[in-house]
Design a protein around this motif. Structure first.
Motif, short mmCIF file in Angstrom:
data_model
loop_
_atom_site.label_atom_id
_atom_site.label_comp_id
_atom_site.label_asym_id
_atom_site.label_seq_id
_atom_site.Cartn_x
_atom_site.Cartn_y
_atom_site.Cartn_z
N HIS A 72 44.05 46.59 35.58
CA HIS A 72 45.51 46.56 35.72
C HIS A 72 45.93 46.46 37.18
O HIS A 72 46.93 45.81 37.49
N CYS A 73 45.18 47.07 38.06
CA CYS A 73 45.49 46.94 39.49
C CYS A 73 45.32 45.48 39.92
O CYS A 73 46.11 44.97 40.72
N GLU A 124 56.05 37.31 36.07
CA GLU A 124 55.39 38.18 37.04
C GLU A 124 55.94 39.61 36.94
O GLU A 124 55.19 40.57 37.02
N ILE A 179 48.36 43.60 38.87
CA ILE A 179 49.49 43.88 39.76
C ILE A 179 49.32 43.08 41.06
O ILE A 179 50.28 42.47 41.54
N ASP A 180 48.11 43.08 41.61
CA ASP A 180 47.86 42.33 42.84
C ASP A 180 48.14 40.85 42.66
O ASP A 180 48.73 40.20 43.53
N ALA A 222 50.13 39.45 40.49
CA ALA A 222 51.55 39.21 40.27
C ALA A 222 52.37 39.33 41.55
O ALA A 222 53.42 38.73 41.69
N MET A 223 51.86 40.11 42.48
CA MET A 223 52.60 40.30 43.72
C MET A 223 52.28 39.13 44.64
O MET A 223 52.92 38.70 45.46
N VAL A 233 53.78 43.04 35.95
CA VAL A 233 53.77 44.26 36.76
C VAL A 233 54.25 45.44 35.92
O VAL A 233 53.66 46.53 35.96
N GLN A 234 55.30 45.25 35.14
CA GLN A 234 55.82 46.34 34.30
C GLN A 234 54.78 46.78 33.27
O GLN A 234 54.57 47.98 33.07
N ALA A 241 51.49 46.39 33.40
CA ALA A 241 50.37 47.04 34.09
C ALA A 241 50.74 48.45 34.50
O ALA A 241 49.95 49.38 34.36
N SER A 242 51.95 48.63 34.98
CA SER A 242 52.41 49.96 35.40
C SER A 242 52.43 50.93 34.23
O SER A 242 51.98 52.07 34.33
#
Length: 74
Positions: A66-67, A11, A70-71, A73-74, A15-16, A18-19
């Motif tokens: 990508h957002c 996860e 991130i969603d 993964a969070m 996130v990394q 995607a960022s």
């Protein structure tokens, strides 16, 4: 009382990644937008305008993708 959730390495990597991708896309969009906005006397043919529009649309779709990553993964 708070709920603690263990974050998996997978996860964190998602996130990394995607960022980093979003950062690159923002640079691309800024560069393209500034280039078109600051071009003095540019003859923007329909084909060039279409190419620019398609590039910005693609970048927007990538940002959305990508957002979502991130969603998730969070």
């Amino acid at each position: 009382m708070s709920t603690t959730r263990r974050v998996e390495a997978k996860e964190i990597r998602a996130v990394q990644n995607a960022s980093r991708s979003l950062a690159c896309l923002s640079i691309l969009m800024n560069w393209a937008g500034r280039g078109v906005a600051s071009a003095d006397g540019i003859d923007l043919t329909p084909a060039r305008a279409q190419s620019f529009g398609m590039a910005v649309t693609w970048a927007g779709e990538e940002i959305e993708r990508h957002c979502a990553a991130i969603d998730e993964a969070m």
